[in-house]
Design an enzyme around this catalytic site. Structure first.
Site, PDB file in Angstrom:
ATOM      1  N   ASN A 141      10.077   6.433   6.263  1.00  0.00           N
ATOM      2  CA  ASN A 141      10.343   7.994   6.603  1.00  0.00           C
ATOM      3  C   ASN A 141      10.488   8.042   7.973  1.00  0.00           C
ATOM      4  O   ASN A 141      10.930   9.241   8.657  1.00  0.00           O
ATOM      5  CB  ASN A 141       8.831   8.811   6.071  1.00  0.00           C
ATOM      6  CG  ASN A 141       7.944   8.297   6.412  1.00  0.00           C
ATOM      7  OD1 ASN A 141       7.623   7.127   7.055  1.00  0.00           O
ATOM      8  ND2 ASN A 141       6.773   9.085   6.300  1.00  0.00           N
ATOM      9  N   GLU A 236      -2.473   2.436   7.435  1.00  0.00           N
ATOM     10  CA  GLU A 236      -2.226   3.772   7.291  1.00  0.00           C
ATOM     11  C   GLU A 236      -1.442   4.335   5.941  1.00  0.00           C
ATOM     12  O   GLU A 236      -0.341   3.831   6.005  1.00  0.00           O
ATOM     13  CB  GLU A 236      -1.145   4.251   8.451  1.00  0.00           C
ATOM     14  CG  GLU A 236      -2.058   3.980   9.712  1.00  0.00           C
ATOM     15  CD  GLU A 236      -2.994   4.971  10.362  1.00  0.00           C
ATOM     16  OE1 GLU A 236      -2.946   6.144   9.792  1.00  0.00           O
ATOM     17  OE2 GLU A 236      -3.991   4.832  11.019  1.00  0.00           O
ATOM     18  N   CYS A 270       3.701  11.819   6.015  1.00  0.00           N
ATOM     19  CA  CYS A 270       2.220  11.463   5.472  1.00  0.00           C
ATOM     20  C   CYS A 270       1.515  12.608   5.873  1.00  0.00           C
ATOM     21  O   CYS A 270       0.451  12.903   4.902  1.00  0.00           O
ATOM     22  CB  CYS A 270       1.829  10.233   5.999  1.00  0.00           C
ATOM     23  SG  CYS A 270       1.761   9.951   7.614  1.00  0.00           S
TER      24      CYS A 270
END
Ligand code: NDP
Length: 499
Positions: A141, A236, A270
């Site tokens: 992303n 993460e 995110c």
């Protein structure tokens, strides 16, 4: 034996193939690691100043080559020019300067004071040494920010780094590797291992520490392998980030943030706003404003600055996930106020979508959608909003809107999220001094940014240094010398105690 194949890289906005990269084998990754390991001591020996010179050159290189970098990011992700400029290029440029300047401070030797009587007068020091070879595995992303970005502090600390970008978006990493070489980074200190999941697994098998960003499912596999190898892992992972709008909020500001930060990067962030809880008195006004703003969004193939607001989805299967979440919500009684359809056949598209009449039995409120959707739910009061916001396996980020800053902060403090903003969203990520990471296992373990964001790439070493006293130490039997010294110290302390 090497059985290398190639991976075609597509522009997800057009479906065109824009390049090919190697699908690296475990053997090739092993060779990268061997070379990275040989190069690391020289890089460490250059010291903070030597490394900072190269990192600062790279900061300059990024701004000098801004158009090339942004064009490459847009081509392999399908995102809008501004999404690449604001959230990737500027992040990267800031990060090179930040870690070059902050590494010496965050990793400076620390003088430790101890209350232990036997170490009085001795020098106790905590120091940070690079782990050696760091592996960074990243998602698609944000190829610069979330993949390459984690390599910057690892390099600043004196490590060699092997980056495994997503197979969907490897071109940005390869371009940045060229930049680092042009800026004088010694050979083999940084390498890009292009390939699919097995290449990532091979990286994991070679390195001394792993920094992983990606889905919770893959993060779990990475953590298990890291545990087998007994290497540190920083993870993460996913998010289902809630926004709470209290009745006293500035509704225009809240609506702008909801529309912008749910659709930013086509919702593939995110920490994007994934779900919204609005107190009943302002619900209708908020929904009307958000719907109008989302309806006005221009979605299309990125063609330079200002051409569109939102691009395509990047990862082809993501279109199915978004469609499943919207269709399931609609089937269970939710209403689509705008959007709600896949886009044209070429490329990977889903319309910016606002959903109401949703509840917590629906996937769109529980699973990470990672697409251009905003489900909005009416709540009776702040208590219900907090309960709903915390009802998730994720806990990455959250936002609260209220004109009463004390009340906004009080709500923020009750949310189980690693980062919470009040009357804002997402921009906390640009404050590299502020740690960022998950508060629940579903969102990861560890942090990026802040002092911990570079110390995690280091091993701690503690030193105890005793002064040498020739009068006492040289002529005595070593056992007797030590015993005498310890007893002397003990007596001195006891005497001090009774006087
Ligand atoms: P994935 O977990 O699918 O993939 C992440 C990376 O891991 C890719 O490079 C992938 O390679 C690689 N990989 C796949 N299998 C393995 C394996 N067995 N061992 C080692 N590496 C492997 O995530 P996505 O790329 O789909 O990224 C989207 C996810 O990332 C979302 O959940 C999002 O929330 C999360 N994310 C979290 C962020 C945070 O800061 N918390 C920031 C950005 C995203 P390949 O792609 O080639 O298969």
């Amino acid at each position: 034996m090497t059985t290398q194949t190639h991976i075609a890289v597509e522009n997800p906005a057009t479906g065109e193939v824009i390049g090919h990269v190697d699908d690296m084998t475990a053997q090739e990754v092993g060779e990268l690691a061997r070379r990275a390991r040989a190069a690391q001591p020289g890089w460490e020996a250059m010291g903070f100043d030597g490394r900072a010179r190269i990192l600062k050159r790279m900061q300059r290189w990024l701004t000098d080559n801004a158009d090339k970098v942004i064009t490459t990011i847009c081509a392999e992700t399908g995102k809008a020019y501004e999404d690449a400029q604001i959230a990737e290029l500027s992040y990267g440029a800031a990060a090179f300067g930040f870690w070059a300047d902050k590494a010496p401070k965050y990793l400076a030797d620390e003088r430790i004071r101890s209350s232990a009587i036997f170490v009085k007068g001795k020098r106790l020091v905590l120091r940070y040494r690079p782990v050696g070879v760091v592996g960074v595995i990243g998602p698609w992303n944000y190829p610069l920010t979330n993949s390459f970005g984690d390599c910057i502090p690892a390099l600043a600390a004196g490590n060699s780094v092997i980056l495994k970008p997503s197979e969907i978006t490897p071109l940005t990493s390869l371009l940045l590797a060229e930049g680092l070489a042009e800026c004088g980074l010694p050979d083999d200190v940084f390498a890009v291992a292009t390939g699919c999941g097995p290449t990532g697994a091979a990286v994991l098998d070679e390195v001394d520490m792993i920094m992983f960003t990606g889905s919770t499912a893959t993060g779990r596999k990475v953590a298990m392998r890291a545990a087998e190898r007994l290497i540190p892992a920083s993870l993460e992972l996913g998010g289902k980030d809630p926004m709470i709008v209290l009745a006293d909020a500035n509704i225009e500001r809240a609506a702008n943030h909801a529309a912008y930060y749910s659709m930013f990067n086509c919702g593939q962030t995110c920490i994007s706003i994934e779900r919204c809880y609005v107190e009943a008195p302002v619900y209708d006004d908020f929904v009307a404003r958000v719907t109008e703003k989302v309806r006005a969004i221009r979605q299309g193939v990125p063609a330079g600055p200002g051409s569109i607001d939102v691009g395509s989805l990047t990862f082809p299967p993501q279109v199915d996930t978004v469609e499943r979440h919207v269709d399931e919500a609609r089937d269970r009684g939710a209403t689509v106020l705008t959007g709600g359809h896949r886009g044209p056949d070429k490329g990977y598209w889903y319309e910016p979508t606002v959903l109401v009449g949703v509840d917590h039995d629906m996937a769109c409120m529980r699973e990470e959608t990672f697409g251009p959707t905003l489900p909005i739910m009416k709540v009776a009061d702040a208590e219900e909003a907090i309960r709903m916001a915390n009802d998730s396996e994720y806990g990455l980020s959250a936002a609260v809107f209220s004109r009463d800053l004390k009340r906004g902060e009080a709500v923020a403090r009750r949310l189980n999220a690693g980062a919470v903003t009040v009357n804002d969203a997402l921009i906390n990520y640009t404050a590299l001094e502020l740690p960022m990471g998950g508060a629940k296992p579903g969102s990861g373990v560890g942090h990026r940014h802040g002092p911990g964001g570079i110390r995690k790439y280091c091993r701690q070493q503690s030193l105890l240094i005793s002064r040498f006293n020739p009068r006492r130490d040289i002529h005595m039997h070593p056992y007797k010398a030590t015993r005498t010294r310890l007893l002397g110290r003990l007596l001195a302390i006891l005497n001090r105690g009774v006087s």
